[in-house]
Write a protein that holds these residues in place. Structure first.
Motif, PDB file in Angstrom:
ATOM      1  N   ALA A 274      41.835 -18.155  55.826  1.00 23.46           N
ATOM      2  CA  ALA A 274      42.254 -18.967  54.679  1.00 23.46           C
ATOM      3  C   ALA A 274      41.471 -20.272  54.698  1.00 23.46           C
ATOM      4  O   ALA A 274      41.379 -20.942  55.736  1.00 23.46           O
ATOM      5  N   ILE A 275      40.907 -20.638  53.560  1.00 19.50           N
ATOM      6  CA  ILE A 275      40.021 -21.790  53.430  1.00 19.50           C
ATOM      7  C   ILE A 275      40.730 -22.958  52.748  1.00 19.50           C
ATOM      8  O   ILE A 275      41.352 -22.792  51.698  1.00 19.50           O
TER       9      ILE A 275
ATOM     10  N   VAL B 259      44.676 -10.329  55.976  1.00 13.40           N
ATOM     11  CA  VAL B 259      44.519 -11.178  54.795  1.00 13.40           C
ATOM     12  C   VAL B 259      43.127 -11.802  54.767  1.00 13.40           C
ATOM     13  O   VAL B 259      42.641 -12.325  55.779  1.00 13.40           O
ATOM     14  N   ARG B 260      42.475 -11.722  53.603  1.00  9.09           N
ATOM     15  CA  ARG B 260      41.189 -12.377  53.394  1.00  9.09           C
ATOM     16  C   ARG B 260      41.309 -13.317  52.195  1.00  9.09           C
ATOM     17  O   ARG B 260      42.101 -13.091  51.282  1.00  9.09           O
TER      18      ARG B 260
ATOM     19  N   ASP C 274      40.980 -20.198  46.975  1.00  6.93           N
ATOM     20  CA  ASP C 274      42.431 -19.993  47.081  1.00  6.93           C
ATOM     21  C   ASP C 274      42.814 -18.580  46.650  1.00  6.93           C
ATOM     22  O   ASP C 274      43.755 -18.375  45.877  1.00  6.93           O
ATOM     23  N   GLY C 275      42.054 -17.599  47.180  1.00  4.99           N
ATOM     24  CA  GLY C 275      42.249 -16.209  46.769  1.00  4.99           C
ATOM     25  C   GLY C 275      42.788 -15.316  47.864  1.00  4.99           C
ATOM     26  O   GLY C 275      42.299 -14.199  48.051  1.00  4.99           O
ATOM     27  N   GLU C 276      43.805 -15.777  48.603  1.00  2.00           N
ATOM     28  CA  GLU C 276      44.337 -14.978  49.714  1.00  2.00           C
ATOM     29  C   GLU C 276      45.020 -13.702  49.209  1.00  2.00           C
ATOM     30  O   GLU C 276      45.929 -13.753  48.395  1.00  2.00           O
TER      31      GLU C 276
ATOM     32  N   ASN D 131      35.530 -14.576  52.103  1.00  2.00           N
ATOM     33  CA  ASN D 131      34.982 -13.272  51.713  1.00  2.00           C
ATOM     34  C   ASN D 131      34.527 -13.255  50.258  1.00  2.00           C
ATOM     35  O   ASN D 131      35.307 -13.586  49.363  1.00  2.00           O
ATOM     36  N   ASN D 132      33.276 -12.855  50.048  1.00  2.00           N
ATOM     37  CA  ASN D 132      32.719 -12.750  48.704  1.00  2.00           C
ATOM     38  C   ASN D 132      32.916 -11.350  48.135  1.00  2.00           C
ATOM     39  O   ASN D 132      32.941 -10.361  48.863  1.00  2.00           O
TER      40      ASN D 132
END
Length: 330
Positions: A277-278, A209-210, A240-242, A175-176
């Motif tokens: 989650a990336i 969660v995004r 890594d911004g969950e 997500n941006n």
């Protein structure tokens, strides 16, 4: 260098055009945008060496000559709002599938480098307590008309690489957030509501969660992939911004000087994915990319300040957006 940016008047695309203008001042950029509700010509104001063409990526007569004159095509254009896809899936099929097919046929005819922007939503969702993250080999499991049509467009790109030798890469991003994002979206809607004295709205319990990434970091990763990526490869872009939605709303309230609990809950939407989650290991290790906004709090503060300073950009659309949400009780 001649760059064709589809959807370049939208949120991420417009930021990409600005960053291209900053980093490659000699580049000639053509923006192809249908200028639906999500496109805004004001997002491109003040830029030279940028040409705007209003047109549909599903229209081969428009697409073909623009691709023919380009060195690289960066494909951002998409119908991307989950709520809208549940109300009417048809534009998502036309733009995300037929539009991508039309572009792929054009780059195949003219031998042009192509980069395809996609989403982590093609992978479905993860359980909240699952330690795993999405990787480039995670099976596709989309859950909405939006994410399923994006998954289909990714598969078209892979097929055109394998079957026809198209020089293409794919990126799937989390997500941006950041400047120029339409105010119907989660973060800018909460920010602009607070500027107007309106309590923020939160779907359900807000535990979804995004994995948030600042749009500038997304676009630096895109350029890194275009320049150094391996043809045919997919790269996952994340910082890594969950954060769950409840945490995001409460942080926005705090940063804007309000009580973190000063928001309302509204009914959740059908099929709302729980967690994205990336795993960005390939992007970091193979291409040497690192995010600038590694701290979500600082990136969010920067975004809040942008919306405060650019009320002239978002104000004309605010009443219409809130009226639409009011009709659905959100």
């Amino acid at each position: 260098m001649k760059v064709l940016v589809t959807g370049g008047a939208g949120f991420i695309g417009a930021n990409f055009v600005h960053q291209t203008h900053e980093s490659y001042p000699d580049a000639d950029v053509t923006v192809l945008d249908k200028l639906t509700y999500a496109g805004n010509t004001d997002s491109l104001s003040g830029l030279d060496r940028v040409r705007l063409v209003r047109g549909d990526i599903a229209d081969a007569d428009v697409v073909d000559p623009l691709v023919a004159e380009s060195d690289v095509v960066v494909h951002f254009a998409a119908e991307s709002h989950n709520d809208n896809s549940l109300n009417d899936p048809s534009p998502f099929v036309t733009t995300n599938l037929v539009g991508t097919f039309t572009l792929l046929e054009a780059v195949r005819r003219h031998g042009v480098r192509y980069h395809h922007i996609s989403t982590d939503e093609v992978y479905g969702d993860l359980e909240l307590d699952d330690p795993a993250k999405f990787t480039e080999t995670t099976p596709y499991n989309p859950s909405s008309p939006y994410s399923s049509t994006k998954a289909g467009s990714d598969l078209l790109v892979r097929a055109w690489v394998r079957s026809f030798g198209v020089e293409a890469t794919i990126s799937n991003c989390s997500n941006n957030y950041g400047p120029y994002q339409h105010i119907e979206k989660f973060i800018p809607r909460q920010i602009t509501n607070l500027i107007d004295g309106i309590r923020p709205k939160l779907y359900g319990a807000g535990l979804n969660v995004r994995d948030w990434i600042h749009v500038r970091d997304h676009n630096t990763a895109v350029w890194r992939i275009i320049e150094r990526g391996t043809i045919g490869e997919t790269y996952l872009i994340g910082a890594d911004g969950e954060k769950n939605n409840k945490e995001v709303v409460e942080l926005i309230l705090e940063l804007m000087g309000h009580d973190p609990g000063d928001y309302d809950h509204v009914a959740d939407r059908p099929g709302h994915d729980m967690r994205y989650a990336i795993d960005n290991t390939r992007l970091r290790t193979q291409l040497g990319w690192e995010p600038t906004f590694s701290d979500f709090r600082s990136g969010l503060a920067d975004t809040i300040e942008w919306y405060r300073r650019h009320e002239d950009w978002w104000r004309p659309r605010k009443a219409e957006v809130e009226a639409k949400y009011a009709r659905t009780g959100q």
